[in-house]
Design a protein around this motif. Structure first.
Motif, PDB file in Angstrom:
ATOM      1  N   ARG A  37       0.826  -1.211   0.000  1.00 36.31           N
ATOM      2  CA  ARG A  37       0.000   0.000   0.000  1.00 36.31           C
ATOM      3  C   ARG A  37       0.863   1.265   0.000  1.00 36.31           C
ATOM      4  N   LEU A  41       0.596   3.722  -3.228  1.00 34.46           N
ATOM      5  CA  LEU A  41       0.067   5.075  -3.078  1.00 34.46           C
ATOM      6  C   LEU A  41       1.104   6.107  -3.504  1.00 34.46           C
ATOM      7  N   ASP A  81      -7.241   3.958   4.464  1.00 32.60           N
ATOM      8  CA  ASP A  81      -8.036   4.434   3.333  1.00 32.60           C
ATOM      9  C   ASP A  81      -7.992   5.960   3.201  1.00 32.60           C
ATOM     10  N   GLN A 108      -9.254   6.977  -0.430  1.00 34.24           N
ATOM     11  CA  GLN A 108      -9.616   5.813  -1.233  1.00 34.24           C
ATOM     12  C   GLN A 108     -11.133   5.651  -1.199  1.00 34.24           C
ATOM     13  N   SER A 111     -11.739   1.223  -3.735  1.00 31.74           N
ATOM     14  CA  SER A 111     -10.401   0.771  -4.137  1.00 31.74           C
ATOM     15  C   SER A 111      -9.677   1.708  -5.111  1.00 31.74           C
ATOM     16  N   LYS A 112     -10.212   2.900  -5.350  1.00 34.21           N
ATOM     17  CA  LYS A 112      -9.551   3.887  -6.211  1.00 34.21           C
ATOM     18  C   LYS A 112      -9.098   5.064  -5.345  1.00 34.21           C
ATOM     19  N   TRP A 113      -7.822   5.411  -5.492  1.00 34.84           N
ATOM     20  CA  TRP A 113      -7.265   6.527  -4.737  1.00 34.84           C
ATOM     21  C   TRP A 113      -7.414   7.833  -5.514  1.00 34.84           C
TER      22      TRP A 113
END
Length: 184
Positions: A37, A41, A81, A108, A111-113
């Protein structure tokens, strides 16, 4: 370099205040390397910034004339998140008086940042307050930015303060982001 910011904090050096919370160590970067992660990110933030530069977004045009890097330290909430990231910026102009640390925010959703740039604090580091001549080293910029974020990141119990991380995600932040994307 002309920079528009909502809030600017000038860091004049490492000062401590007896009322400040003790600085607590973050999980060392080498221990986080197994957690994808962090690197994912950081990569998303890099891609977004490069896209904004390529799209000629007004507030990031100055990055074309700077050396910049998304810092390795990411300040996630406990659910991972939401997060703060630091954008370390060295002005390439040798006569520049300042270097910067911009705070970025990541949220987030399904599941999309989404990475947010506008309306977040900027830390300004005067070069003449540093022992070396020229640009402030990326490591020193990271140190300053991390120190400032950590002031609110940990609660009095030494645990991550989710309220500190989550409070930034607001309708106002989303609106500023949309306005940021429109300015070309």
């Amino acid at each position: 370099m002309l920079v528009s910011v909502l809030f600017t904090s000038v860091l004049l050096g490492a000062c401590s205040n007896a009322n400040e919370k003790p600085q607590l160590p973050m999980v060392p970067i080498n221990q986080r390397s197994a957690d994808v992660r962090y690197s994912a990110l950081q990569k998303i933030a890099d891609q977004n910034i490069n896209k904004w530069i390529g799209d000629n977004i007004e507030e990031v045009r100055f990055l074309k004339e700077c050396t910049w890097k998304v810092d390795d330290e990411i300040f996630f909430n406990t659910r991972k998140d939401r997060a703060y990231l630091l954008l370390l910026i060295q002005d390439n102009d040798t006569s520049a008086a300042l270097d910067y640390v911009y705070v970025l925010y990541a949220a987030q959703n399904m599941s999309k940042w989404t990475i947010y740039f506008a309306g977040l604090p900027t830390f300004v580091i005067p070069r003449d307050r540093m022992p070396q001549v020229g640009k402030v080293a990326m490591g020193k910029l990271a140190e300053f930015g991390r120190q400032e974020i950590r002031k609110g990141y940990f609660g009095s119990n030494g645990q991550i303060d989710d309220k500190f991380v989550n409070a930034t995600f607001s309708e106002e932040l989303k609106a500023r982001h949309l306005e940021f994307l429109r300015k070309r």
